[in-house]
Design a protein around this motif. Structure first.
Motif, mmCIF file in Angstrom:
data_model
loop_
_atom_site.group_PDB
_atom_site.id
_atom_site.type_symbol
_atom_site.label_atom_id
_atom_site.label_comp_id
_atom_site.label_asym_id
_atom_site.label_seq_id
_atom_site.Cartn_x
_atom_site.Cartn_y
_atom_site.Cartn_z
ATOM 1 N N TYR A 70 21.525 34.670 -111.749
ATOM 2 C CA TYR A 70 20.162 34.161 -111.980
ATOM 3 C C TYR A 70 19.866 35.627 -112.036
ATOM 4 C CZ TYR A 70 22.639 29.902 -109.695
ATOM 5 O OH TYR A 70 22.833 28.711 -109.362
ATOM 6 N N THR A 71 18.462 35.448 -113.383
ATOM 7 C CA THR A 71 17.572 36.440 -113.564
ATOM 8 C C THR A 71 16.786 36.070 -112.228
ATOM 9 O OG1 THR A 71 17.868 36.663 -116.047
ATOM 10 C CG2 THR A 71 15.670 37.138 -114.417
ATOM 11 N N LEU A 72 15.658 36.962 -111.278
ATOM 12 C CA LEU A 72 14.804 36.006 -110.527
ATOM 13 C C LEU A 72 14.032 36.688 -111.568
ATOM 14 C CD1 LEU A 72 16.516 35.811 -108.171
ATOM 15 C CD2 LEU A 72 16.113 37.509 -107.265
ATOM 16 N N LEU A 73 12.618 35.803 -110.841
ATOM 17 C CA LEU A 73 11.168 35.218 -111.491
ATOM 18 C C LEU A 73 10.553 35.049 -110.042
ATOM 19 C CD1 LEU A 73 9.335 35.410 -113.975
ATOM 20 C CD2 LEU A 73 9.455 32.929 -114.203
ATOM 21 N N PRO A 74 10.187 36.480 -109.781
ATOM 22 C CA PRO A 74 8.958 36.893 -108.597
ATOM 23 C C PRO A 74 7.694 35.631 -108.989
ATOM 24 C CG PRO A 74 9.684 38.569 -108.817
ATOM 25 C CD PRO A 74 10.311 37.782 -110.313
ATOM 26 N N ASN A 75 7.406 35.290 -107.512
ATOM 27 C CA ASN A 75 5.476 34.687 -108.920
ATOM 28 C C ASN A 75 5.010 35.096 -107.562
ATOM 29 O OD1 ASN A 75 5.356 33.628 -105.869
ATOM 30 N ND2 ASN A 75 6.683 30.954 -106.489
ATOM 31 N N THR A 76 3.398 34.817 -108.124
ATOM 32 C CA THR A 76 2.111 34.844 -107.239
ATOM 33 C C THR A 76 2.031 34.144 -106.761
ATOM 34 O OG1 THR A 76 0.756 34.971 -109.642
ATOM 35 C CG2 THR A 76 1.699 37.353 -108.981
ATOM 36 N N ALA A 77 2.347 32.643 -106.282
ATOM 37 C CA ALA A 77 2.154 31.641 -105.387
ATOM 38 C C ALA A 77 1.314 32.253 -104.312
ATOM 39 C CB ALA A 77 2.896 31.378 -105.083
ATOM 40 N N LEU A 96 12.379 43.766 -106.077
ATOM 41 C CA LEU A 96 13.548 43.942 -107.333
ATOM 42 C C LEU A 96 13.974 44.978 -107.758
ATOM 43 C CD1 LEU A 96 13.331 40.636 -109.111
ATOM 44 C CD2 LEU A 96 14.400 40.778 -107.331
ATOM 45 N N SER A 97 13.532 47.022 -107.427
ATOM 46 C CA SER A 97 13.195 46.982 -108.645
ATOM 47 C C SER A 97 15.036 47.869 -108.419
ATOM 48 C CB SER A 97 12.275 48.440 -108.335
ATOM 49 O OG SER A 97 12.662 48.924 -107.006
ATOM 50 N N ASP A 98 15.752 48.245 -107.314
ATOM 51 C CA ASP A 98 17.012 48.845 -107.387
ATOM 52 C C ASP A 98 18.225 47.418 -107.226
ATOM 53 O OD1 ASP A 98 15.925 48.012 -104.880
ATOM 54 O OD2 ASP A 98 16.616 50.179 -103.770
ATOM 55 N N LEU A 99 17.883 46.340 -107.195
ATOM 56 C CA LEU A 99 18.694 45.771 -107.183
ATOM 57 C C LEU A 99 19.195 45.349 -108.181
ATOM 58 C CD1 LEU A 99 16.997 43.046 -104.741
ATOM 59 C CD2 LEU A 99 18.530 44.694 -104.604
ATOM 60 N N GLY A 100 19.359 46.205 -109.806
ATOM 61 C CA GLY A 100 19.749 45.698 -110.994
ATOM 62 C C GLY A 100 19.464 44.224 -111.701
ATOM 63 N N ASN A 101 18.576 43.402 -110.773
ATOM 64 C CA ASN A 101 18.463 42.374 -112.037
ATOM 65 C C ASN A 101 17.308 42.062 -112.612
ATOM 66 O OD1 ASN A 101 17.132 39.078 -111.608
ATOM 67 N ND2 ASN A 101 18.810 39.244 -110.988
ATOM 68 N N PRO A 102 17.839 41.241 -113.952
ATOM 69 C CA PRO A 102 16.617 41.767 -114.721
ATOM 70 C C PRO A 102 15.495 41.598 -114.313
ATOM 71 C CG PRO A 102 18.767 40.091 -115.575
ATOM 72 C CD PRO A 102 18.853 41.295 -114.534
ATOM 73 N N GLY A 103 15.158 40.480 -113.960
ATOM 74 C CA GLY A 103 13.983 39.664 -113.781
ATOM 75 C C GLY A 103 13.116 41.394 -112.888
ATOM 76 N N ALA A 104 13.258 42.604 -112.413
ATOM 77 C CA ALA A 104 12.518 43.467 -112.065
ATOM 78 C C ALA A 104 11.340 43.816 -112.795
ATOM 79 C CB ALA A 104 13.199 44.457 -111.685
ATOM 80 N N ASP A 105 10.922 43.177 -114.009
ATOM 81 C CA ASP A 105 9.891 43.686 -114.190
ATOM 82 C C ASP A 105 9.044 42.042 -114.838
ATOM 83 O OD1 ASP A 105 11.438 43.197 -116.631
ATOM 84 O OD2 ASP A 105 10.020 44.958 -117.491
ATOM 85 N N TRP A 106 9.864 40.947 -114.433
ATOM 86 C CA TRP A 106 8.824 40.187 -114.479
ATOM 87 C C TRP A 106 8.211 39.213 -113.618
ATOM 88 C CZ3 TRP A 106 12.527 36.124 -117.413
ATOM 89 C CH2 TRP A 106 13.478 36.679 -118.315
ATOM 90 N N VAL A 107 7.118 38.599 -114.130
ATOM 91 C CA VAL A 107 6.195 37.892 -113.296
ATOM 92 C C VAL A 107 6.218 37.007 -113.720
ATOM 93 C CG1 VAL A 107 4.407 38.846 -113.936
ATOM 94 C CG2 VAL A 107 4.062 38.168 -111.298
ATOM 95 N N LYS A 108 6.037 35.262 -112.402
ATOM 96 C CA LYS A 108 5.516 33.762 -112.717
ATOM 97 C C LYS A 108 3.747 34.259 -111.955
ATOM 98 C CE LYS A 108 5.001 29.942 -111.678
ATOM 99 N NZ LYS A 108 5.776 28.257 -110.368
#
Lengths: 275, 80
Positions: A70-77, A96-108
Motif C-alpha cells: 500500500y502507498t500511504l497517504l498521510p492526511n492533515t485531518a 514515512l521518510s525512512d520507511l521506503g514508502n512511495p507516499g512519503a512526499d504525498w499529503v491528503k
C-alpha cells in the motif's frame, strides 16, 4: 490512458486501483486489514496524531499495513488553519521518510472550516496547498464541490483535486452531480489525464458507481466501509462497483428519453392495435 | 543531607519541558533518544518536533532536551 482501465495515475505514480480507502473507525485493526484487502485498494490514508503514553496496547497501525503493498497517504485531518496543516504534513513526511514508502512526499490536504460541517476552509486550503507544493509535496487536495475553487487548487499545483460528494462521514452520496461534472470539465478540458478524485460523503457501493459514471478518476472513502454492518463485504462491493462504474463510463450511457422506445422490432408483429 | 533537601536538589536538577502538551521532567542531559526509550516509544514509526521544528532522526541521540522545550512526538493512526 493506461492499458488497465482500473489503474489510477496520480502524482507520477500508477496505483493498481481507483479506490483509495481510509484506515479510521474500524472496530478492530484486523477488520481494517481485511477490509483494505477486500477493497482491492493500493493506497490508504492515515492520520498524524500524538503518541499516547497511557493505555497503549503496544500495537501500531503500521503493523497492520503492508508497506510494500500500500502507498500511504498521510492526511492533515483535524487542521483548521494553513500553518497547522503544513506542520502536520511535514510530520507525516518525516514518519514515512525512512520507511521506503512511495507516499512519503504525498499529503491528503484538508483544512477545515468548522467542526459541525467539516467543510473545507477555502482560503486556508489554498494557502496551505501553495506552501506544501513549494515544499515539494504532492498535494492531493480535499475541497468542496465548487468548480472555481477546484480550478484555483489545480493552478496552485495540486497533484489531484478531490472534491467532496457530500460532507465527510455523512453518507449522503453525491449531492451536486452538476458541480462535479463542471469540475471534471474545467480541470480536464486541456488536460484529460489530470486526476480528479471524489473524496468524502460516499454512503454505499452505488455512490461509488455514480462517481465513476460521472467520469471521475478515483474515489476516496472511509466511513462507508468502516461503519457498514459488514465492512469486509462492503469493501468488496465498493471494489466491484468501482469497476462497474468505470466500465459504464467508458462504455458510454445512452441518452435519457422522455418516452419509451421498444426493444423488440415493430416489423412482423401479428397483433392488432386498438387505435 | 536529610531527605527533603535531597529531594529539592534532584528537583532543581530536573529539566522541565512540555511533552505532547503536558508538563514533563527528565534528568539533565536527557537526549531525545533517551526520552523516547524511557517512554517506550518506537523510533521507526514516529516523528519528533522540538519547538515546532522537526528534529531529524540522526539528531535524536545528540539533541539534549532543554528547559522550556516544547516536544511533540507523533505517529500514524487510522484516518480518512
Amino acid at each position: 490512458m493506461s492499458t488497465n482501465i482500473h489503474r489510477l495515475s496520480v502524482a507520477g505514480k500508477l496505483l493498481e486501483s481507483r479506490v483509495i480507502v481510509g484506515t479510521g473507525k474500524y472496530e478492530t485493526l484486523d477488520v481494517m486489514r481485511e477490509s483494505l484487502d477486500a477493497s482491492g485498494t493500493s493506497c490508504v490514508t492515515v492520520a498524524v496524531r500524538r503518541e499516547k503514553l497511557y493505555d497503549r496496547d503496544g500495537k501500531n497501525l503500521l503493523d497492520y499495513i503492508d508497506l510494500k503493498r500500500y502507498t500511504l497517504l498521510p492526511n492533515t485531518a483535524g487542521c483548521f488553519n494553513a500553518k497547522d496543516a503544513v506542520r502536520v504534513a511535514r510530520m507525516g513526511r518525516e514518519i514515512l521518510s525512512d520507511l521506503g514508502n512511495p507516499g512519503a512526499d504525498w499529503v491528503k490536504l484538508e483544512v477545515l472550516g468548522d467542526t459541525k460541517t467539516l467543510l473545507p476552509d477555502p482560503v486556508a486550503t489554498l494557502e496551505a496547498c501553495q506552501r506544501l507544493v513549494e515544499d515539494g509535496f504532492k498535494v492531493l487536495c480535499y475541497t468542496s464541490d465548487c468548480p472555481i475553487m477546484a480550478v484555483r487548487l489545480k493552478s496552485a499545483g495540486a497533484a489531484s483535486v478531490m472534491p467532496a460528494a457530500s460532507p465527510i462521514g455523512s453518507g449522503q452520496g453525491i449531492l451536486n452531480p452538476n458541480n462535479l461534472k463542471i469540475i471534471l470539465e474545467y480541470l480536464k478540458s486541456d488536460d484529460p489525464d489530470y486526476p480528479v478524485i471524489i473524496d468524502a460523503g460516499v454512503g454505499t457501493a452505488s455512490d461509488v458507481a455514480e462517481v465513476f459514471e460521472l467520469g471521475a478518476d478515483g474515489v476516496l472513502l472511509n466511513t462507508a466501509i468502516a461503519h457498514a454492518r459488514d465492512p469486509i463485504m462492503m469493501a468488496s462491493a465498493v471494489r466491484n462497483s468501482a469497476i462497474a462504474g468505470r466500465q459504464a463510463y467508458l462504455a458510454g450511457r445512452i441518452p435519457k428519453r422522455l418516452y419509451a422506445m421498444a426493444s423488440s422490432p415493430e416489423e412482423g408483429v401479428i397483433t392488432s392495435r386498438p387505435w | 543531607m536529610d531527605r527533603s533537601k535531597l529531594h529539592s536538589v534532584i528537583a532543581l536538577d530536573m529539566v522541565e519541558f512540555e511533552f505532547n502538551g503536558t508538563p514533563h521532567k527528565s534528568p539533565p542531559q536527557t537526549t531525545v533518544a533517551g526520552l523516547l526509550e524511557s517512554l517506550g516509544i518506537e523510533y521507526r514509526f514516529c516523528a519528533v518536533e522540538v519547538n515546532e521544528e522537526i528534529l531529524p532522526k540522526a539528531q535524536y541521540s545528540i539533541y539534549e532536551v532543554k528547559p522550556g522545550d516544547r516536544i511533540e512526538v507523533v505517529t500514524l493512526v487510522g484516518g480518512g
